[in-house]
Design an enzyme around this catalytic site. Structure first.
Site, PDB file in Angstrom:
ATOM      1  N   ASP A 189       6.088  -2.429   1.050  1.00  0.00           N
ATOM      2  CA  ASP A 189       6.067  -1.843  -0.081  1.00  0.00           C
ATOM      3  C   ASP A 189       5.291  -2.845  -0.931  1.00  0.00           C
ATOM      4  O   ASP A 189       5.311  -4.086  -0.652  1.00  0.00           O
ATOM      5  CB  ASP A 189       7.231  -1.490  -0.954  1.00  0.00           C
ATOM      6  CG  ASP A 189       8.004  -0.234  -0.474  1.00  0.00           C
ATOM      7  OD1 ASP A 189       7.388   0.311   0.478  1.00  0.00           O
ATOM      8  OD2 ASP A 189       8.602   0.124  -1.059  1.00  0.00           O
ATOM      9  N   HIS A 235       2.842   4.845  -3.819  1.00  0.00           N
ATOM     10  CA  HIS A 235       4.073   3.900  -4.363  1.00  0.00           C
ATOM     11  C   HIS A 235       3.793   3.743  -5.833  1.00  0.00           C
ATOM     12  O   HIS A 235       4.360   2.969  -6.585  1.00  0.00           O
ATOM     13  CB  HIS A 235       4.093   2.517  -3.721  1.00  0.00           C
ATOM     14  CG  HIS A 235       5.644   2.044  -3.845  1.00  0.00           C
ATOM     15  ND1 HIS A 235       6.680   2.549  -3.980  1.00  0.00           N
ATOM     16  CD2 HIS A 235       5.985   0.558  -4.303  1.00  0.00           C
ATOM     17  CE1 HIS A 235       7.658   1.943  -4.374  1.00  0.00           C
ATOM     18  NE2 HIS A 235       7.392   0.622  -4.236  1.00  0.00           N
ATOM     19  N   HIS A 249       8.609  -5.965   2.222  1.00  0.00           N
ATOM     20  CA  HIS A 249       7.646  -6.108   1.202  1.00  0.00           C
ATOM     21  C   HIS A 249       6.662  -6.736   1.867  1.00  0.00           C
ATOM     22  O   HIS A 249       6.900  -7.934   2.126  1.00  0.00           O
ATOM     23  CB  HIS A 249       8.158  -6.443  -0.276  1.00  0.00           C
ATOM     24  CG  HIS A 249       9.205  -5.285  -0.719  1.00  0.00           C
ATOM     25  ND1 HIS A 249      10.484  -5.448  -0.369  1.00  0.00           N
ATOM     26  CD2 HIS A 249       9.023  -4.534  -1.776  1.00  0.00           C
ATOM     27  CE1 HIS A 249      10.902  -4.471  -1.302  1.00  0.00           C
ATOM     28  NE2 HIS A 249      10.065  -3.923  -2.011  1.00  0.00           N
TER      29      HIS A 249
END
Length: 287
Positions: free
Chosen positions: A62, A113, A208
């Site tokens: 992410d 996102h 991430h």
């Protein structure tokens, strides 16, 4: 019997009958019915994990792309012949479209996102729509294809939002069942050990590609996952592998008392994972 006595008895019957019929459904039964309806409506829209026949998992990253860290991760994934799913921030896509183009070209999946990582659950529909549309356009411009997956920032999204977003954009809402809390930057060893401990067949692993410790953790993490026999696919590939889950037999209640007992607070298919309840976007690193 006198006429007055007969009238009194009839009046009593008429008064009592509605009260008997109006007895409400026990609260636990109403709650269970509501949960069942919500779960049925959410099928095919929201995924925390996927029931599959085989050791397949999806690695997701992410908040990128990062100018320095995402290319390093892409090099590592290429060396392992692993395909992952990147849930990107629109602002970062606009700044580094060449990285998104590379990821897509190398077979990785790109998901939405949001544009700037706000908390959808606290926003208006118009605000959410703008965040998604701008990012959708940026991904299309960079990669040549529009995304089919969306992950809400912080995992924060209402049931109503899920449905109109799915209807308007065609997105599936992707959450997760493995969260190493790498955004807290606990160190590469901790990130690796948490992923290895929690990952199961069908897992959707959250991490991430904007934190150095996460990228440092990935070589040994991927090595260990491979040694355990796991095979890596994108989220959409994992969903296509979904197989029906055999219902677990439930014990029949022995009496009416146990049948009316308040149900346990177990997590339903529409519940956001506990780990997804992240801190305020203004106070801590983002997810």
């Amino acid at each position: 019997m006198s006429v007055y006595r007969l009238l009194f008895i009839c009046l009593a019957i008429v008064t009592v009958a509605p009260a008997v019929k109006a007895e409400p459904t026990p609260a636990p039964q109403r709650v269970a019915a509501q949960e069942n309806r919500a779960a049925a409506q959410d099928v095919g829209i929201t995924f925390n994990s996927v029931h599959v026949d085989g050791p397949y998992i999806a690695m997701t990253f992410d908040d990128g792309p990062s100018a320095t860290l995402t290319p390093k991760l892409l090099d590592l994934l290429a060396a392992h012949h692993i395909k992952a799913t990147f849930f990107v921030i629109g602002e970062n896509v606009a700044e580094h479209p060449e990285i998104v183009a590379r990821a897509a070209r190398e077979g990785h999946e790109i998901g939405n996102h949001s544009w700037s990582h706000p908390n959808f659950g606290k926003m208006s529909d118009e605000g959410v729509r703008s965040q998604l549309q701008r990012t959708d356009d940026a991904i299309k411009s960079a990669s040549g294809s529009r995304p089919t997956l969306m992950r809400p920032p912080y995992g924060s999204i209402t049931a109503r939002q899920k449905h109109w977003i799915h209807n308007d954009f065609g997105y599936r809402v992707i959450l997760w069942d493995v969260d190493p809390l790498d955004w807290k930057r606990p160190g590469p060893a901790v990130v690796r050990n948490r992923i290895l401990k929690e990952t199961r067949p069908g897992s959707i692993v959250l991490s991430h590609d904007i934190h150095p410790g996460t990228i440092e953790a990935m070589p040994s993490t991927l090595d260990e996952l491979e040694s355990k026999g796991f095979k890596f696919v994108t989220v959409s590939e994992l969903i296509r592998m979904q197989t029906p889950e055999t219902p677990r037999p439930t014990a029949q209640p022995r009496n009416k008392v146990s049948a009316r007992a308040t149900p346990s607070a177990s997590q339903s298919a529409t519940t956001i994972p506990q780990a997804s309840v992240a801190p305020s976007p203004t106070s801590s690193p983002s997810r």
